[in-house]
Design a protein around this motif. Structure first.
Motif: not given
Length: 562
Positions: A100-104, A122-127, A397-399
């Motif tokens: 997931p991604t935390n967005v303001l 927590d998503d893939t850094r490059d994306h 596995a985590q999310n």
């Protein structure tokens, strides 16, 4: 007929089941550990914001204060400039490629979006980096009404899953937590008890901003309480709007209504509060009936002496029921609708073709194999970017699995994991991996090959096991490192790939010119995992690889309990 093979067969499948169980233990431990971390984070306040971050949207900000689930931004004079929301933890169940991604979210006083900003992911850094660079994606949110904030937002090329997940997280956060500026106070158990006298527990519905669930002391559900605010905040009686609570029994029928706070004339509001006949007019209606109720056709008459106030209350009941019905339909749609893109159908077709070729004599036809490998490289790799990797597996596995946002990748992963377990064929590595196909095409392109000494070859075979151990450690400890860097697969999505994964890809392909399938044999943790899960004619033997798997499972258990 000899029966010597039967005990061997039973032993083979028993040991194979143990191997699958070890894999399952590691997955469960990573998931449980991540749930523990997530719960700890949710118990803490939301991510703190600096004034510099806030000034990006509100240049005149002097202070920020929390009200209910929102943060109110004020200037030096105390005037409200707008509102700030964070999608976490409300939308943390929405994952992109691997997390997931935390967005303001910034909203002005006219309930229009000033914009959004990625706080953490927590998503893939490059994306995520690719999305941060796409100004058009962020600009597409600006100026949209709060209730229509995510219509027709285009995904970011090269980071489709992550950008779609961000859009859905914003939509869920705005649709699931829209607060009233007129009646900002959250309901309490005391508010529910006039309609549910035996209520002892009171919880807010996750998908509806105006619905609460009521329970008795023994945990038995008593029904639900629907609040007309904010749906009816603009329905004015004599002087202003009135907030009303609608009580539904467990079967979904109205059992009573009660008036809450009001901006209307207080004597008129009191008349309505005390008129039991008017308050009972809506009893026994279900949500659909209340949402479609025509007050004039139903001969709903106002309370004598407070006609405008009471009719505004009645209209508010209908409006709130309509809004709640839409919220429930949207929640059902989010749960049931898969986001199937055109390339997902293409991925499914490639998988079917791979099964047909890999499971039949067609696999021995060299020309067909080369053509299909070119399809893998061109379509599955460069166009769709669908490759199974440890970064993705650990993220899921985590999310949880990205069922709706990555249908093609889910099917591909299922084929990669299940076929070796059941058919004795590691079809993914041999017929579905674009990077493996590229290495195979480069095989024997030089007139001479390197011969690796046996001792060095055995030492190199330890590398995938060490990388798998690193994946378990990262997954269990939620380390802020990117697992895409240890494999070449993200390099196929070249628009977002980082230099680390590109370097692994290039070095692996060059090495395959000198050592056939060099990366697959000596460097791929994903391939090592699939090889471990594959059942074969010697599966009854307990090997060093199995002891390594026991060690990894033990490592996961130790990190979880210790």
């Amino acid at each position: 007929m000899s029966t010597a093979g039967k005990p061997r067969s039973w032993r083979r499948w028993l040991i194979h089941a143990v191997r699958v169980a070890l894999f399952a233990v590691i997955v469960v431990m990573i998931h449980r550990q991540h749930e523990r971390f997530t719960s700890a984070q949710q118990a803490q306040p939301q991510q703190l914001l600096s004034l510099e971050q806030i000034r990006h949207f509100f240049p005149a900000v002097a202070s920020i204060e929390s009200e209910s689930a929102e943060n109110i931004v004020r200037d030096a004079a105390g005037e409200q400039l707008g509102t700030l929301l964070q999608t976490s933890p409300t939308s943390d169940h929405i994952i992109g490629f691997s997390g997931p991604t935390n967005v303001l979210i910034a909203i002005d006083t006219n309930d229009q979006l000033l914009g959004i900003e990625i706080l953490s992911s927590d998503d893939t850094r490059d994306h995520v980096r690719q999305i941060r660079k796409d100004a058009a994606f962020f600009a597409s949110f600006v100026g949209r009404p709060r209730g229509e904030a995510t219509g027709d937002v285009d995904a970011v090329s090269g980071a489709t899953l992550t950008s779609l997940a961000i859009t859905e997280a914003v939509m869920h956060r705005l649709g699931g937590a829209a607060e009233s500026l007129r009646f900002p106070q959250p309901l309490t158990l005391a508010d529910a008890q006039p309609l549910f006298p035996t209520a002892t527990a009171f919880t807010k519905d996750e998908s509806s901003p105006a619905l609460w669930h009521v329970q008795a002391a023994d945990g038995k559900p008593l029904g639900s309480l629907l609040r007309t605010s904010p749906a009816a905040d603009n329905i004015v009686g004599y002087q202003g709007p009135t907030e009303t609570r609608i009580a539904f029994d467990p079967q979904g029928h109205v059992i009573g209504i009660a008036l809450g706070n009001s901006y209307d004339n207080e004597p008129y509001v009191t008349y309505v509060r005390e008129d039991e006949y008017f308050l009972s007019l809506f009893n026994d209606l279900n949500l659909d009936q209340l949402a479609t109720l025509d007050l004039q056709e139903a001969n709903v008459e106002g309370v004598s002496g407070a006609t405008m106030t009471s009719m505004a209350v009645a209209a508010g009941l209908v409006q709130a029921a309509q809004q709640e019905k839409l919220a429930q339909e949207a929640a059902q749609q989010r749960q049931s609708t898969w986001n199937i893109a055109p390339h997902d159908y293409g991925t499914a077709a490639v998988i079917v073709a791979a099964v047909v070729i890999g499971m039949t004599r067609l696999r021995s036809q060299r020309t067909l194999r080369i053509i299909f490998q070119c399809v893998l490289i061109g379509y599955l790799g460069l166009i769709a970017g669908n490759l199974v990797s440890m970064a993705m597996l650990v993220g899921w596995a985590q999310n949880g699995i990205a069922w709706r946002s990555a249908s093609g990748l889910v099917i591909l992963t299922a084929a990669a994991l299940l076929l070796p377990m059941t058919t004795r064929r590691n079809l993914y590595c041999s017929h579905l991996c674009p990077h493996g196909a590229a290495q195979d095409l480069l095989k024997r392109r030089l007139s001479w090959q390197l011969r690796i000494p046996k001792r060095l070859a055995r030492a190199l075979l330890v590398l995938p096991a060490l990388l798998l151990a690193w994946c378990v450690i990262v997954g269990m400890l939620a380390l802020s490192v990117s697992l895409v860097d240890i494999e070449p697969f993200d390099a196929w999505v070249f628009r977002v790939a980082g230099w680390a994964t590109i370097s692994v890809a290039v070095v692996g392909l060059i090495a395959s010119l000198f050592v056939p399938m060099a990366y697959c044999r000596y460097g791929c943790p994903t391939g090592a995992l699939l090889k471990f899960l594959r059942v074969h004619s010697h599966s009854e033997r307990w090997t060093a690889r199995d002891w390594a798997a026991v060690g990894l499972a033990g490592l996961a258990l130790c990190l979880f309990f210790v």
